[in-house]
Design an enzyme around this catalytic site. Structure first.
Site, PDB file in Angstrom:
ATOM      1  N   SER A  35     -26.595-131.714  55.187  1.00  0.00           N
ATOM      2  CA  SER A  35     -26.448-132.344  56.300  1.00  0.00           C
ATOM      3  C   SER A  35     -24.995-132.621  56.693  1.00  0.00           C
ATOM      4  O   SER A  35     -24.234-131.660  56.898  1.00  0.00           O
ATOM      5  CB  SER A  35     -27.255-133.650  56.079  1.00  0.00           C
ATOM      6  OG  SER A  35     -27.520-134.371  57.557  1.00  0.00           O
TER       7      SER A  35
ATOM      8  N   HIS B  12     -36.048-132.450  57.309  1.00  0.00           N
ATOM      9  CA  HIS B  12     -34.635-132.396  56.848  1.00  0.00           C
ATOM     10  C   HIS B  12     -34.362-132.347  55.405  1.00  0.00           C
ATOM     11  O   HIS B  12     -33.261-132.208  54.908  1.00  0.00           O
ATOM     12  CB  HIS B  12     -33.837-133.629  57.445  1.00  0.00           C
ATOM     13  CG  HIS B  12     -32.389-133.842  57.581  1.00  0.00           C
ATOM     14  ND1 HIS B  12     -31.728-132.768  58.018  1.00  0.00           N
ATOM     15  CD2 HIS B  12     -31.540-134.701  57.110  1.00  0.00           C
ATOM     16  CE1 HIS B  12     -30.704-132.967  58.009  1.00  0.00           C
ATOM     17  NE2 HIS B  12     -30.127-134.170  57.326  1.00  0.00           N
TER      18      HIS B  12
END
Length: 693
Positions: A553, A668
């Site tokens: 991320s 995610h």
């Protein structure tokens, strides 16, 4: 536990302000941003096959099996939350791939093998409804209501379906509250009324893709008839509302989240909104008769100054009446920061980080003043605190973990240091040979940056140790020591050294550590990370030939920047669910919500600094880069998979050595179940082992 602050990620400088047409013309891989398009998915399948072939083999298969056994093991700690008389847990294992939501009593939970009652079998539900359900959590009617709102995601994305569930009948409520797939926020007002912020149609979502309108929805009425409560701006991050259900202190609150680090809080009383007068970047919440404020900036009020990172308290109603004589519950020093706040019936439990090590303090309000004492908690590793029940109990869960210490879960009680051991994770690897050290590296501007090293105590400092350096450095997230069977089995046992860097941008030393690397100061994050790498080489823990870096991320952006700025320092890069194209990040999915972290690339002045580090704009064919493994998820609706896709395609076209693997589910997190997790991590550790051995 309540989290402090906000805590959920070119050489073409002439393009600044050049508009979408100029960007599209300059970017030959824009087509890879079409997440579900036939051509991009064919590209994904082709690259997945190449990566799996390159990293496969007997050793990989054995590792994957080992990791799967750890993830599926029934000896893991079943973490629980209390509602009413039951403790609830969501559990995945080999027999429950998607998972089960189950419950037990405290009497049973104390046993080595508790007797569980299944409430929802997600595998059975997915088969029945022919849906790819991934568990996304529940919101139950407190304190002892029998209804919950269950959130389910298709494939693991942030967008969720919400459905009302009856705990007594253990069934979804026919014609109950239900919301279609969206990024929603829901909260109970009473059994027949909800606060709802969701996609109400065109214009109801912010530019960041989150709800901006809050409504009050009555049972039995169409959602379209819900009564408006609040409306945030299109450029705000989001809007939401909730009700504090504490008996005697019931209050309704509405939040306007302006940006990632700025918000307005309103008290809703008698149908009217009253703004809580606080600094926009402060976090405020009520605990019974008190209002608590966590400061992200220095604040002078009523003739007194409070430093950033402080936790302040004041009587709620007196505050509304104009009083500002706060009591300090925590003020930081040069090495400490507030890590978290847990609330029990009669106490506050503050978890404090001091030199990236946890301490625990208990505060009670007695005779009109706050009394503070340090809890005699285990002095090793990381402490995690969660109240059993904020309304009815002074009990709390205390977890203790470290790099080499399997996590242990205790039941503590406010007012005493006595605690009961409830559960302990087994050792997934033999920790005897290893040692943990903490060092500091001097960054480019002279700042000392701490980092942890986990390695075999018998290893020679000859520069030949395969070493993985992990970092994040963003959004005020603190990286702390924790036990991981996947790291132990996948890396340490195979002769690897694991390094955790506490770089600026994180929250290890509070808001100041984070704010030092915001926006135009972002390069400091990368400088810190590179300084740790150089310090490892200087100490001869490793050398560039044997040093790899890994991050996900925002950490994917970190390793992407390190890759492009100092490729000579590394021989392997694992870049997970990353941000990489910082020219377009704010136009992709939730990207606009992070402009408070990175800045606005459409502003030419801000693009000047962003463009210098944006990895996608700073990779060139005439440079030599270490081999890179990109991993991401098709279902990631937070950080667009186009970042990883485009970077991989660009580097490949320039003749660089890359591998790319995209999970078609997982959101995610990169994986939606244990099988996918084992697959992803087996590929990752196999890649690092081959590159760095």
């Amino acid at each position: 536990m309540r989290k402090t602050a906000a805590k959920a990620m070119m050489g073409l400088a002439a393009l600044a302000g050049g508009g979408a047409a100029a960007q599209e013309k300059a970017d030959p891989y824009l087509w890879l941003e079409d997440v579900g398009g036939d051509k991009p998915l064919a590209w994904v399948r082709e690259h997945n096959a190449v990566s799996e072939k390159a990293l496969g083999g007997a050793a990989h298969d054995a590792l994957r099996t080992r990791l799967q056994s750890i993830l599926d093991a029934k000896e893991r700690i079943p973490y629980v939350s209390r509602h009413g008389d039951y403790l609830y847990n969501f559990w995945r294992d080999a027999d429950h791939v998607r998972g089960i939501w189950r419950r037990t009593t405290m009497i049973e939970y104390r046993k080595a093998a508790p007797r569980w009652e299944t409430v929802i079998d997600l595998d059975a539900l997915a088969r029945l409804e022919n849906e790819n359900w991934v568990w996304a959590g529940t919101t139950c009617l407190e304190p002892r209501g029998t209804r919950c709102l269950v959130s389910l995601s298709r494939g693991g994305g942030d967008a969720e379906v919400v459905r009302e569930f009856d705990l007594e009948a253990r069934a979804f409520v026919k014609d109950g509250f239900a919301l279609p797939e969206a990024k929603s926020s829901v909260a109970w007002i009473d059994r027949d009324t909800l606060f709802v912020a969701t996609d109400f149609g065109p214009g109801s979502m912010t530019s960041s893709g989150y709800p901006r309108i809050v409504k009050q929805w009555k049972r039995g009425t169409p959602l379209a008839n819900a009564v408006p409560v609040f409306e945030a701006g299109l450029k705000d991050l989001s809007a939401s509302a909730r009700k504090d259900m504490t008996p005697g202190f019931e209050r309704e609150f509405v939040t306007r989240q302006i940006g990632f680090y700025s918000s307005e809080l309103f008290l809703r009383r008698d149908g009217r909104l009253r703004k809580i007068e606080k600094p926009d970047d402060a976090n405020a919440y009520a605990v019974r008769d008190q209002l608590l404020l966590e400061l992200r900036s220095d604040w002078t009020v009523a003739g007194r100054s409070w430093p950033q990172g402080s936790l302040l308290a004041i009587d709620f109603e007196r505050f509304l009446g104009g009083a500002r004589d706060f009591e300090p519950l925590f003020t930081p020093n040069a090495t400490s920061s507030l890590d978290g706040v847990a609330v029990t019936r009669g106490a506050l439990l503050l978890t404090v980080l001091d030199k990236v090590k946890n301490r625990l303090f208990e505060l009670r309000r007695e005779d009109g003043r706050w009394q503070r004492r340090e809890v005699a908690a285990p002095g090793i590793g990381t402490l995690g605190v969660a109240s059993l029940d904020e309304i009815e109990s002074d009990d709390y869960f205390l977890s203790v973990t470290g790099f080499l210490t399997p996590t242990t879960l205790y039941l503590g009680h406010a007012g005493t240091d006595t605690r009961e051991q409830l559960k302990a994770m087994p050792s997934w690897f033999d920790a005897t040979p290893y040692t943990v050290s903490q060092f500091e590296a001097k960054s480019k501007d002279g700042t000392m940056v701490p980092y942890f090293v986990v390695m075999d105590r018998r290893a020679k400092l000859d520069g030949k140790n395969p070493t993985v350096l992990y970092g994040y450095g963003g959004f005020e997230v603190s990286l702390k020591p924790s036990y991981s069977g996947l790291i132990g089995a996948g890396w340490l046992e195979r002769g690897g050294v694991y390094v955790l860097a506490n770089i600026r941008g994180g929250g290890e030393f509070g808001p100041r550590w984070h704010q030092a690397a915001l926006k135009e100061q972002r390069q400091k994050t990368f400088d810190d990370f590179l300084a740790v790498a150089q310090d490892l080489i200087r100490r001869k823990v490793t050398s560039p030939r044997h040093l790899g870096i890994m991050g996900g991320s925002n950490g994917g952006l970190l390793v992407g920047a390190a890759l492009t700025q100092r490729p000579d320092l590394f021989n392997a890069v694992v870049c997970q669910v990353p941000l990489l194209d910082m020219r377009r990040y704010h136009t992709l999915l939730a990207g606009a919500s992070w402009m408070g972290e990175y800045g606005d690339p459409d502003d030419p002045a801000q693009w000047t600094s962003i463009g210098k580090y944006s990895p996608y704009q700073n990779v060139f064919s005439d440079k030599h880069y270490p081999r890179v493994l990109f991993t991401t998820s098709t279902r990631d609706d937070r950080v667009h998979p186009g970042h990883a896709r485009k970077m991989a395609a660009l580097m490949e076209s320039q003749g660089h050595d890359i591998l790319y693997w995209e999970n078609t589910e997982g959101g995610h997190a990169g994986a939606a179940n244990n099988t996918q997790q084992a697959r992803m991590w087996a590929l990752t550790w196999s890649f690092l082992h081959e590159q760095l051995k």
